[in-house]
Design a protein around this motif. Sequence first.
Motif, PDB file in Angstrom:
ATOM      1  N   ALA A  13       0.839  -1.193   0.000  1.00 55.09           N
ATOM      2  CA  ALA A  13       0.000   0.000   0.000  1.00 55.09           C
ATOM      3  C   ALA A  13       0.878   1.249   0.000  1.00 55.09           C
ATOM      4  O   ALA A  13       1.888   1.313   0.714  1.00 55.09           O
ATOM      5  CB  ALA A  13      -0.920  -0.014   1.214  1.00 55.09           C
ATOM      6  N   GLY A  14       0.477   2.222  -0.825  1.00 58.95           N
ATOM      7  CA  GLY A  14       1.257   3.433  -0.973  1.00 58.95           C
ATOM      8  C   GLY A  14       2.250   3.388  -2.106  1.00 58.95           C
ATOM      9  O   GLY A  14       2.824   4.415  -2.486  1.00 58.95           O
ATOM     10  N   SER A  62     -12.938   6.632  -7.811  1.00 60.46           N
ATOM     11  CA  SER A  62     -12.106   5.897  -6.864  1.00 60.46           C
ATOM     12  C   SER A  62     -10.614   5.988  -7.183  1.00 60.46           C
ATOM     13  O   SER A  62      -9.790   5.726  -6.309  1.00 60.46           O
ATOM     14  CB  SER A  62     -12.539   4.429  -6.816  1.00 60.46           C
ATOM     15  N   ARG A  66      -4.971   9.637  -8.463  1.00 61.11           N
ATOM     16  CA  ARG A  66      -3.936   8.643  -8.157  1.00 61.11           C
ATOM     17  C   ARG A  66      -3.451   7.912  -9.411  1.00 61.11           C
ATOM     18  O   ARG A  66      -2.286   7.534  -9.480  1.00 61.11           O
ATOM     19  CB  ARG A  66      -4.465   7.608  -7.164  1.00 61.11           C
ATOM     20  N   ASN A  84       0.093   5.679  -5.211  1.00 62.50           N
ATOM     21  CA  ASN A  84      -0.592   5.623  -3.922  1.00 62.50           C
ATOM     22  C   ASN A  84      -1.618   4.488  -3.906  1.00 62.50           C
ATOM     23  O   ASN A  84      -2.793   4.690  -3.559  1.00 62.50           O
ATOM     24  CB  ASN A  84      -1.268   6.963  -3.611  1.00 62.50           C
ATOM     25  N   LYS A  86      -3.869   1.305  -3.031  1.00 63.80           N
ATOM     26  CA  LYS A  86      -4.572   0.896  -1.836  1.00 63.80           C
ATOM     27  C   LYS A  86      -4.990  -0.571  -1.971  1.00 63.80           C
ATOM     28  O   LYS A  86      -5.157  -1.063  -3.099  1.00 63.80           O
ATOM     29  CB  LYS A  86      -5.816   1.764  -1.648  1.00 63.80           C
ATOM     30  N   PRO A  87      -5.200  -1.252  -0.849  1.00 59.48           N
ATOM     31  CA  PRO A  87      -5.655  -2.652  -0.954  1.00 59.48           C
ATOM     32  C   PRO A  87      -6.917  -2.806  -1.795  1.00 59.48           C
ATOM     33  O   PRO A  87      -7.096  -3.821  -2.475  1.00 59.48           O
ATOM     34  CB  PRO A  87      -5.883  -3.040   0.504  1.00 59.48           C
ATOM     35  N   ASP A  89      -7.524  -1.501  -4.495  1.00 62.74           N
ATOM     36  CA  ASP A  89      -7.184  -1.510  -5.925  1.00 62.74           C
ATOM     37  C   ASP A  89      -6.838  -2.910  -6.423  1.00 62.74           C
ATOM     38  O   ASP A  89      -6.627  -3.098  -7.624  1.00 62.74           O
ATOM     39  CB  ASP A  89      -6.000  -0.577  -6.188  1.00 62.74           C
ATOM     40  N   VAL A 118      -2.379  -5.461  -3.969  1.00 67.52           N
ATOM     41  CA  VAL A 118      -1.844  -4.443  -3.075  1.00 67.52           C
ATOM     42  C   VAL A 118      -1.990  -4.952  -1.643  1.00 67.52           C
ATOM     43  O   VAL A 118      -3.110  -5.198  -1.176  1.00 67.52           O
ATOM     44  CB  VAL A 118      -2.571  -3.103  -3.248  1.00 67.52           C
ATOM     45  N   SER A 120      -1.561  -4.669   2.501  1.00 72.06           N
ATOM     46  CA  SER A 120      -1.677  -3.601   3.514  1.00 72.06           C
ATOM     47  C   SER A 120      -0.513  -3.620   4.482  1.00 72.06           C
ATOM     48  O   SER A 120       0.292  -4.530   4.486  1.00 72.06           O
ATOM     49  CB  SER A 120      -2.988  -3.762   4.266  1.00 72.06           C
TER      50      SER A 120
END
Length: 120
Positions: A13-14, A62, A66, A84, A86-87, A89, A118, A120
Amino acid sequence: VQLQAFGGGLVQAGGSLRLSCVYSGGTFSRYIMGWFRQTPGREREFVAVISRFGSSTAYSDSVKGRFTISRDNTKNLVYLQMNNLKPGDTAVYYCAAGARFVTSPDYDYWGQGTQVTVSS
C-alpha cells in the motif's frame, strides 16, 4: 486486433505500478482505449479512458488523482500509471479498445488481464 496487458504484480500500500497494454492488428489511433478492473464475484469496473490522440481522459472517482492513463500511438501502447495504491485496488486489470469514449464496458476488444495485488 489483439491486446496484451502486462506490468501487474504485488506491491505494498502506498506504492506504484505502471501497467502497459500493447495493441496489434491495425491502426491503433482509430481506437479509444480504456482500462477496467475486476475482482471475483463482481462486475467489471471502469477505471480510465483515453481518446484516440490523448487529448481527453476520464477516470472513476475511486482512482482520480492517483491513476493516470496515457498512450503512445507511435508504439501502439497505452499505459496506466498507478500511484498511492490501496488494498482496494487489488483486481485483475484489463485494457480495452473501442469506438466510443464511454465508461461502460462497451468495448470491441479486450486484453487478457494482468493481476494487481496491493498488500496492507
